[in-house]
Design a protein around this motif. Structure first.
Motif, PDB file in Angstrom:
ATOM      1  N   THR A  47       0.813  -1.219   0.000  1.00  0.00           N
ATOM      2  CA  THR A  47       0.000   0.000   0.000  1.00  0.00           C
ATOM      3  C   THR A  47       0.843   1.265   0.000  1.00  0.00           C
ATOM      4  O   THR A  47       0.308   2.355  -0.085  1.00  0.00           O
ATOM      5  N   LEU A  48       2.163   1.127   0.130  1.00  0.00           N
ATOM      6  CA  LEU A  48       3.026   2.295   0.194  1.00  0.00           C
ATOM      7  C   LEU A  48       3.062   3.054  -1.121  1.00  0.00           C
ATOM      8  O   LEU A  48       3.036   2.452  -2.205  1.00  0.00           O
ATOM      9  N   PRO A  49       3.138   4.384  -1.066  1.00  0.00           N
ATOM     10  CA  PRO A  49       3.360   5.153  -2.284  1.00  0.00           C
ATOM     11  C   PRO A  49       4.766   4.930  -2.801  1.00  0.00           C
ATOM     12  O   PRO A  49       5.640   4.441  -2.092  1.00  0.00           O
ATOM     13  N   ALA A  50       4.990   5.295  -4.039  1.00  0.00           N
ATOM     14  CA  ALA A  50       6.310   5.105  -4.627  1.00  0.00           C
ATOM     15  C   ALA A  50       7.361   5.911  -3.877  1.00  0.00           C
ATOM     16  O   ALA A  50       8.506   5.496  -3.749  1.00  0.00           O
ATOM     17  N   GLN A  51       6.983   7.068  -3.412  1.00  0.00           N
ATOM     18  CA  GLN A  51       7.892   7.907  -2.660  1.00  0.00           C
ATOM     19  C   GLN A  51       7.152   8.483  -1.455  1.00  0.00           C
ATOM     20  O   GLN A  51       5.928   8.549  -1.438  1.00  0.00           O
ATOM     21  N   GLY A  52       7.898   8.947  -0.463  1.00  0.00           N
ATOM     22  CA  GLY A  52       7.287   9.658   0.646  1.00  0.00           C
ATOM     23  C   GLY A  52       6.909   8.763   1.793  1.00  0.00           C
ATOM     24  O   GLY A  52       6.819   7.547   1.664  1.00  0.00           O
ATOM     25  N   PRO A  53       6.673   9.365   2.962  1.00  0.00           N
ATOM     26  CA  PRO A  53       6.415   8.596   4.188  1.00  0.00           C
ATOM     27  C   PRO A  53       4.979   8.087   4.279  1.00  0.00           C
ATOM     28  O   PRO A  53       4.089   8.543   3.556  1.00  0.00           O
ATOM     29  N   ALA A  54       4.793   7.151   5.193  1.00  0.00           N
ATOM     30  CA  ALA A  54       3.459   6.622   5.488  1.00  0.00           C
ATOM     31  C   ALA A  54       3.445   6.161   6.940  1.00  0.00           C
ATOM     32  O   ALA A  54       4.473   5.791   7.502  1.00  0.00           O
ATOM     33  N   PHE A  55       2.252   6.172   7.564  1.00  0.00           N
ATOM     34  CA  PHE A  55       2.056   5.692   8.929  1.00  0.00           C
ATOM     35  C   PHE A  55       1.245   4.398   8.859  1.00  0.00           C
ATOM     36  O   PHE A  55       0.019   4.429   8.766  1.00  0.00           O
ATOM     37  N   LEU A  56       1.945   3.290   8.833  1.00  0.00           N
ATOM     38  CA  LEU A  56       1.309   1.992   8.596  1.00  0.00           C
ATOM     39  C   LEU A  56       1.023   1.205   9.864  1.00  0.00           C
ATOM     40  O   LEU A  56       0.346   0.177   9.799  1.00  0.00           O
ATOM     41  N   THR A 133      -7.710  14.677  31.943  1.00  0.00           N
ATOM     42  CA  THR A 133      -8.171  15.424  30.773  1.00  0.00           C
ATOM     43  C   THR A 133      -7.964  14.585  29.516  1.00  0.00           C
ATOM     44  O   THR A 133      -6.929  13.937  29.348  1.00  0.00           O
ATOM     45  N   THR A 134      -8.942  14.624  28.630  1.00  0.00           N
ATOM     46  CA  THR A 134      -8.848  13.926  27.338  1.00  0.00           C
ATOM     47  C   THR A 134      -8.071  14.779  26.347  1.00  0.00           C
ATOM     48  O   THR A 134      -8.288  15.991  26.232  1.00  0.00           O
ATOM     49  N   TYR A 135      -7.172  14.132  25.629  1.00  0.00           N
ATOM     50  CA  TYR A 135      -6.410  14.786  24.568  1.00  0.00           C
ATOM     51  C   TYR A 135      -6.465  13.929  23.312  1.00  0.00           C
ATOM     52  O   TYR A 135      -6.578  12.698  23.374  1.00  0.00           O
ATOM     53  N   TRP A 136      -6.375  14.608  22.168  1.00  0.00           N
ATOM     54  CA  TRP A 136      -6.192  13.936  20.884  1.00  0.00           C
ATOM     55  C   TRP A 136      -4.763  14.193  20.425  1.00  0.00           C
ATOM     56  O   TRP A 136      -4.188  15.258  20.685  1.00  0.00           O
ATOM     57  N   TYR A 137      -4.174  13.223  19.758  1.00  0.00           N
ATOM     58  CA  TYR A 137      -2.790  13.372  19.318  1.00  0.00           C
ATOM     59  C   TYR A 137      -2.612  12.824  17.907  1.00  0.00           C
ATOM     60  O   TYR A 137      -3.378  11.960  17.447  1.00  0.00           O
ATOM     61  N   ARG A 138      -1.611  13.338  17.220  1.00  0.00           N
ATOM     62  CA  ARG A 138      -1.311  12.879  15.866  1.00  0.00           C
ATOM     63  C   ARG A 138       0.132  13.234  15.520  1.00  0.00           C
ATOM     64  O   ARG A 138       0.798  13.979  16.259  1.00  0.00           O
ATOM     65  N   PHE A 139       0.586  12.696  14.393  1.00  0.00           N
ATOM     66  CA  PHE A 139       1.945  12.908  13.924  1.00  0.00           C
ATOM     67  C   PHE A 139       1.901  13.288  12.445  1.00  0.00           C
ATOM     68  O   PHE A 139       0.994  12.855  11.705  1.00  0.00           O
ATOM     69  N   THR A 140       2.907  14.070  11.997  1.00  0.00           N
ATOM     70  CA  THR A 140       2.998  14.474  10.594  1.00  0.00           C
ATOM     71  C   THR A 140       4.438  14.356  10.132  1.00  0.00           C
ATOM     72  O   THR A 140       5.365  14.734  10.859  1.00  0.00           O
ATOM     73  N   ALA A 141       4.616  13.811   8.924  1.00  0.00           N
ATOM     74  CA  ALA A 141       5.953  13.715   8.320  1.00  0.00           C
ATOM     75  C   ALA A 141       5.815  13.869   6.812  1.00  0.00           C
ATOM     76  O   ALA A 141       4.966  13.201   6.203  1.00  0.00           O
ATOM     77  N   GLY A 142       6.609  14.739   6.242  1.00  0.00           N
ATOM     78  CA  GLY A 142       6.597  14.900   4.799  1.00  0.00           C
ATOM     79  C   GLY A 142       5.230  15.236   4.238  1.00  0.00           C
ATOM     80  O   GLY A 142       4.882  14.824   3.124  1.00  0.00           O
ATOM     81  N   GLY A 143       4.440  15.990   4.982  1.00  0.00           N
ATOM     82  CA  GLY A 143       3.118  16.367   4.518  1.00  0.00           C
ATOM     83  C   GLY A 143       2.053  15.311   4.718  1.00  0.00           C
ATOM     84  O   GLY A 143       0.892  15.532   4.362  1.00  0.00           O
ATOM     85  N   VAL A 144       2.411  14.169   5.295  1.00  0.00           N
ATOM     86  CA  VAL A 144       1.461  13.081   5.542  1.00  0.00           C
ATOM     87  C   VAL A 144       1.136  13.052   7.032  1.00  0.00           C
ATOM     88  O   VAL A 144       2.052  13.109   7.866  1.00  0.00           O
TER      89      VAL A 144
END
Length: 559
Positions: A47-56, A133-144
């Motif tokens: 499922t990975l793109p040809a280039q760029g990061p992914a969170f699998l 307290t409830t928090y939401w969290y996320r990560f970003t790399a290379g625009g993903v």
């Protein structure tokens, strides 16, 4: 709140009312962005793109404190940078925690750089948060951007907490079935935390540990895992499971390890499933396994090298988490009198002293102990041979002359006597052991002297949860569940009067509900571990009222 290593007080933020009810849809939505029906690392690599990061591999959080929580993910920067490969460039990752799911109000944020040196995992101990307290969290790399996870900090240490609810599980063998138990826990919407009691992964080669004769989905790598690349690959495979991803994204995790994170029946000097002549140095294997574990699990990195630590939920409960593999002496042979030797230990001196002092100093209503192997004594000699042999096989023991299981606290009776004697001598009440390991469910009083129970009473209680998927008695016998195993359970209860209930056949999980008045374990079982859509059914409940040191049956789960 207590520092997890040194028991030093940490600063508390302002508390607020504790009780909340989260909509079931919230927990499900937290994991909705996971990969559909992931089958392993090769499947997701496609499922990975040809280039760029992914969170699998999803996101996770863990070890909540009043002012902080660990957040985790793994970024795949290029298609070649799969877990264990050692490939892939250094990658900058931005992390964010917000008080709303839309991330319009950020609480804390930052950037870290991950690399092949940490298998491109990302783990941040986010601090400066508000308690309870409830928090939401996320990560970003290379625009993903990664899927969003939901977590919650612990209450302030002096908060008058009225309820704590934990999902409890252990022993999840990828090859033996699907992780439907995780899906059902994620969907509840009423859990504060997920407590995992060991055997998060299994080390065996494909097909070696499926007594029912069916590999539902093969391990990767296919061989037994021995080195750092192997352990990283195996952890990466498990983290592609969509139900596991959903649970990790829904609530924070508190985890300890048991033997299969290393090798079966591990000790400080070796393991039953480790042959030095062909499988290398044991210390090197342990170091590789621990490195991979701390890379891939949302466990606070300040405790690298061990998983024993203590967390706290206000004035209601503290949770002492034990590492019963790193310091233990080698298991004795069945029938060996050395089980009673003061020279042998399951905890190590420092950890036992830490546990005893923590139990003595505790000012909470309940003292919970995350305990990977059963502490209640169990004598097996009452079993007929046709049941003793498969049970011994399940426990990894010889079939002849089995009196006790020396891999449990039964094999280290000096440590057990010291600990239970401490509870009795100090008048420490409301101690509850939470246990996994033996692929079966048990509810027990923990007697100071089993031979004279019930006259001598008990000093604690114990809830043992069954396996998520790993084989148990009916799987080894290849018979219908709740048939011949009922004979074994009856014989064990007759010979061990402190055992209140035993289920040797089911797969599932537990939900522990803690209030100032009582603790109650609700046991749930799965319809079929080999079916991804397996249903979950409540089967049995036991509770201990505050001050009683004893279990009683309850006829309905906590609502």
């Amino acid at each position: 709140m207590i520092d997890p290593i040194h028991d030093k007080p940490l600063a508390d933020a302002t508390t607020r009312p504790r009780r909340r009810q989260v909509l079931k849809a919230t927990a499900i939505a937290a994991g909705a962005a996971t990969l559909p029906l992931a089958l392993g690392e090769r499947a997701v690599a496609d499922t990975l793109p040809a280039q760029g990061p992914a969170f699998l591999h999803g996101v996770a959080s863990g070890d909540p404190l009043p002012d902080g929580v660990v957040v985790w993910t793994r970024v795949t920067p290029t298609p070649a940078a799969v877990p264990g490969s050692g490939a892939g460039p250094d990658t900058e990752v931005r992390w964010e925690l917000a008080t709303d799911r839309g991330f319009t109000t950020l609480a804390v944020s930052g950037t870290v750089t991950t690399s092949a040196g940490t298998d491109h995992t990302v783990k941040v101990d986010a601090r400066g948060l508000r308690p309870d307290t409830t928090y939401w969290y996320r990560f970003t790399a290379g625009g993903v951007t990664s899927p969003a996870g939901r977590t919650r900090t612990a209450p302030a240490s002096d908060a008058a907490v009225q309820r704590l609810r934990l999902g409890v599980a252990s022993c999840a063998n990828w090859e033996a079935g699907y992780f439907s138990a995780y899906r059902h826990l994620a969907a509840r919407g009423d859990l504060d935390v997920f407590l995992f009691l060991g055997d998060y992964i299994y080390e065996y080669r494909t097909g070696e540990f499926c007594a029912a004769g069916k590999v539902v989905r093969p391990h990767q790598p296919a061989h037994e895992i021995l080195n750092l690349a192997d352990y990283r690959t195996r952890h990466g495979t498990y983290k592609t499971d969509p139900d596991l991803q959903a649970l990790h994204a829904a609530i924070p995790t508190i985890a300890i390890w048991d033997d299969h994170e290393f090798a079966n029946d591990a000790s400080s000097v070796g393991a039953e499933n480790h042959t030095p002549g062909t499988e290398g140095d044991w210390a090197a294997r342990v170091a590789a396994a621990k490195q991979a574990y701390f890379e891939w699990m949302p466990v606070r990195p300040s405790i690298a090298g061990t998983t024993y630590r203590r967390l706290r939920y206000g004035k209601l409960a503290d949770l002492s988490l034990l590492d019963l593999r790193s310091f233990r002496s080698a298991q004795v042979k069945v029938g060996d009198g050395d089980v009673d030797s003061a020279d042998r230990t399951i905890t190590g001196r420092a950890q036992l002293d830490w546990l005893k002092s923590g139990l003595s100093a505790s000012d909470t209503t309940w003292r919970l102990v995350g305990n990977s192997v059963m502490i209640s004594p169990v004598a097996f000699l009452s079993l007929p041979d046709y049941l003793l042999r498969p049970l011994a096989k399940l426990l990894g023991l010889p079939g002849e002359g089995l009196a006790v299981n020396p891999d449990q606290w039964d094999g280290y009776t000096h440590d057990r006597r010291e600990l239970l004697g401490h509870l009795k001598a100090q008048g420490i009440r409301n101690t509850v052991f939470l246990t996994g390991d033996i692929h079966s469910a048990w509810a027990a009083d923990v007697p100071d002297e089993a031979a004279t129970y019930p006259a001598s009473g008990s000093v604690a209680t114990e809830f043992v949860v069954t396996s998520v998927t790993s084989d148990n008695v009916d799987d080894f016998l290849k018979v219908a569940p709740q048939t011949v195993s009922l004979v074994a359970a009856g014989a064990l209860k007759a010979a061990n009067r402190h055992l209140k209930w035993i289920d040797l056949d089911s797969h599932g999980y537990g939900v522990l509900d803690v209030t100032p008045e009582q603790v109650q374990m609700d046991y749930y079982i799965l319809s079929d571990r080999t079916k991804r859509e397996a249903t979950s059914t409540w089967t049995r409940s036991y509770r201990s009222r505050s001050g009683s040191q004893a279990l009683e049956r309850v006829w309905a789960p906590v609502k």
